[in-house]
Design a protein around this motif. Sequence first.
Motif, short mmCIF file in Angstrom:
data_model
loop_
_atom_site.label_atom_id
_atom_site.label_comp_id
_atom_site.label_asym_id
_atom_site.label_seq_id
_atom_site.Cartn_x
_atom_site.Cartn_y
_atom_site.Cartn_z
N SER A 1 7.27 1.40 17.00
CA SER A 1 7.59 2.83 16.99
C SER A 1 8.16 3.30 15.66
CB SER A 1 8.57 3.17 18.12
OG SER A 1 9.75 2.38 18.01
N ASP A 2 8.64 2.34 14.81
CA ASP A 2 9.17 2.73 13.50
C ASP A 2 8.09 3.23 12.55
OD1 ASP A 2 11.77 2.03 14.20
OD2 ASP A 2 11.57 -0.02 13.44
N LEU A 3 6.84 2.87 12.82
CA LEU A 3 5.77 3.19 11.88
C LEU A 3 5.55 4.69 11.72
CD1 LEU A 3 3.13 0.46 12.81
CD2 LEU A 3 4.44 0.64 10.68
N LYS A 4 5.80 5.46 12.78
CA LYS A 4 5.57 6.90 12.70
C LYS A 4 6.45 7.54 11.64
CE LYS A 4 5.11 11.05 15.54
NZ LYS A 4 5.18 11.60 16.92
N TYR B 1 1.05 3.87 1.64
CA TYR B 1 -0.32 3.79 1.15
C TYR B 1 -0.95 2.46 1.55
CZ TYR B 1 0.41 7.99 -1.60
OH TYR B 1 0.66 9.29 -1.97
N TYR B 2 -2.25 2.52 1.86
CA TYR B 2 -2.99 1.31 2.18
C TYR B 2 -3.00 0.38 0.97
CZ TYR B 2 -4.80 3.32 6.53
OH TYR B 2 -4.91 3.85 7.79
N GLY B 3 -2.90 -0.91 1.24
CA GLY B 3 -2.91 -1.88 0.16
C GLY B 3 -1.53 -2.12 -0.40
N ARG B 4 -0.85 -1.06 -0.80
CA ARG B 4 0.49 -1.22 -1.37
C ARG B 4 1.53 -1.49 -0.29
NH1 ARG B 4 3.78 3.79 -3.79
NH2 ARG B 4 4.17 4.02 -1.55
N ASP B 5 1.55 -0.65 0.74
CA ASP B 5 2.57 -0.74 1.79
C ASP B 5 2.06 -1.32 3.10
OD1 ASP B 5 4.69 0.76 0.27
OD2 ASP B 5 3.19 2.36 0.41
N VAL B 6 0.81 -1.07 3.40
CA VAL B 6 0.24 -1.45 4.70
C VAL B 6 -1.13 -2.07 4.52
CG1 VAL B 6 -0.62 -0.55 6.91
CG2 VAL B 6 1.51 0.35 5.96
N ASN B 7 -1.37 -3.15 5.24
CA ASN B 7 -2.72 -3.69 5.40
C ASN B 7 -3.09 -3.65 6.87
OD1 ASN B 7 -3.62 -4.30 2.82
ND2 ASN B 7 -2.77 -6.37 2.83
N VAL B 8 -4.35 -3.35 7.16
CA VAL B 8 -4.87 -3.38 8.52
C VAL B 8 -5.99 -4.40 8.54
CG1 VAL B 8 -5.92 -2.04 10.38
CG2 VAL B 8 -4.27 -0.95 8.84
N PHE C 1 -0.30 8.02 10.49
CA PHE C 1 0.09 7.25 11.66
C PHE C 1 -0.95 7.31 12.78
CE2 PHE C 1 2.15 7.09 15.85
CZ PHE C 1 2.56 5.75 15.83
N LEU C 2 -1.53 8.47 13.04
CA LEU C 2 -2.50 8.60 14.13
C LEU C 2 -3.71 7.70 13.90
CD1 LEU C 2 -2.38 12.44 14.94
CD2 LEU C 2 -1.34 10.54 16.21
N GLN C 3 -4.19 7.62 12.65
CA GLN C 3 -5.31 6.75 12.33
C GLN C 3 -4.91 5.28 12.45
OE1 GLN C 3 -8.71 7.50 11.40
NE2 GLN C 3 -8.76 5.32 11.89
N LEU C 4 -3.69 4.99 12.02
CA LEU C 4 -3.18 3.62 12.10
C LEU C 4 -3.10 3.18 13.57
CD1 LEU C 4 -2.05 1.44 10.11
CD2 LEU C 4 0.23 2.32 10.64
N ARG C 5 -2.58 4.05 14.40
CA ARG C 5 -2.44 3.73 15.82
C ARG C 5 -3.82 3.61 16.48
NH1 ARG C 5 1.90 3.06 19.65
NH2 ARG C 5 0.69 1.92 21.20
N LYS C 6 -4.77 4.41 16.03
CA LYS C 6 -6.14 4.35 16.57
C LYS C 6 -6.78 2.99 16.26
CE LYS C 6 -10.60 6.76 16.38
NZ LYS C 6 -11.36 7.86 15.73
N ASP C 7 -6.62 2.52 15.01
CA ASP C 7 -7.17 1.21 14.64
C ASP C 7 -6.47 0.09 15.41
OD1 ASP C 7 -8.93 2.32 12.84
OD2 ASP C 7 -7.60 2.08 11.11
N ILE D 1 -1.40 -4.80 12.13
CA ILE D 1 -0.78 -3.99 11.07
C ILE D 1 0.21 -4.88 10.33
CG2 ILE D 1 0.66 -1.98 10.55
CD1 ILE D 1 -0.38 -0.79 13.24
N GLN D 2 -0.02 -5.03 9.04
CA GLN D 2 0.89 -5.79 8.19
C GLN D 2 1.65 -4.80 7.32
OE1 GLN D 2 -1.02 -8.27 5.26
NE2 GLN D 2 0.87 -9.33 4.70
#
Length: 482
Positions: free
Chosen positions: A84-87, A95-102, A121-127, A135-136
């Motif tokens: 829940s902290d991700l929101k 940013y993708y790559g720098r902060d988050v990898n999926v 966040f909505l796209q992240l939660r969808k994936d 989610i890394q």
Amino acid sequence: MPKKVKPAEDGKEEGPVPCKQVKVEAAGGPSPLNLDSPSGLFESLISPIKTETFFKEFWEQKPLLIQRDDPVLATYYRSLFRLSDLKSLCSRGMYYGRDVNVCRCVNGKKKVLNKDGKVHFLQLRKDFDQKRATIQFHQPQRFKDELWRIQEKLECYFGSLVGSNVYITPAGSQGLPPHYDDVEVFILQLEGEKHWRLYHPTVPLAREYSLEAEDRIGRPAHEFTLKPGDLLYFPRGTIHQADTPSGLAHSTHVTISTYQSSSWGDFLLDTISGLVFDTAKADVELRAGIPRQLLLQVETTAVATRKLSGFLRMLADQLEGTKELLSADMKKDFAMNRLPPYYLGDGVELSTPGGQLPGLDSTVRLQFRDHVVLTVGPDQDPSDETREKMVYIYHSLKNRRETHMMGNEETESHGLRFPLSHIDALKQIWNSSAISVKDLKLTTDEEKQSLVTSWPYVLTEVHRRKNSKLLNVPEGDKNHTS
């Protein structure tokens, strides 16, 4: 921390024999980890295993699994990072790559599902929900205060950088294929459950990250499931993979890692250049030219090999009588790139208490000792052609938490430079809980006062005799940089 230790029950695990395993009963208490000191934190982190036992039997040798039935500790671990902290974090500009990898492990291979640019966040939660992606989150200590607090203490304890990554994996999914890392790894299970398989290393104490194919690694040496509050340690080079069991909630764990590029080999590479530099100043043989056309040879000649072997033996003899090892980069890099001290409220006050500088009648002490390193090295001033040795003091008090362990982010060193003649006085300060300025081993009162007034937020006054006065130190004497 839990007080009672209960041996793992026999016959409950099927398949591979689990690694060293300790089960702990619940215990009350408001503070599950001891954050009063670096050693206290580590002791409580691996409790009930004793620190001496850990470093004698497990560190760099074999995995350790500590399973705990402790609701207080489980609740604390969950507070370190939640799905829940991700929101809220995404709203701060991730940013993708720098902060988050999926990513997701598909047929034994890592499939990266990153989008371009900013993370929504909505796209992240969808994936996460639809593609069953892991989610890394990179280096969460940049944003989560309690992880900053823990990792800052661990950097003091190990004397090495300590990074972290959070992995959030949905049920019935796996994020990464089998691989090994070049770091010592501590896993804290935060939410849900994670099924782990560990394999014997193909490269013990590996110096680099590498994927390993399933058909190469054989059967797992250890297999188990982590639950909230559990801790797993394994050395660099340990091949591992992990998945979230089907039919359960998602899993969240944080990987805390340390000792990257901190081997004896790394330290030898770091110090040998300074040793050669010093020895060559006194030994004409080392200053003699190499044979003509040596650099054009396909293979090193026998003459060159014998010569180098002789020099190495001479350097080894020289090393035996050396007290001041010249660290070219490791100490400075550690000070430059580590976390600043953890603080609450308005933070660390980087100023002299009361706004007064220490005087000759003052007693001073080194504060934030764990965040300061001292090294001797050639003068780094490009205008100084003599390259005389200087004393360097680097500190992390002004480091930026936001760039910690981010690799390509720009960092700058904060520190001071002193003449080599100041080394004894600096060691006095280093080795004393408090020392009178007048007792410093320097020739003049002006040098003593200049030394203690040049780094006010690193060196602090603890006592001053009444009616004492500051000397007027000429500006030219305050040539230390901070």
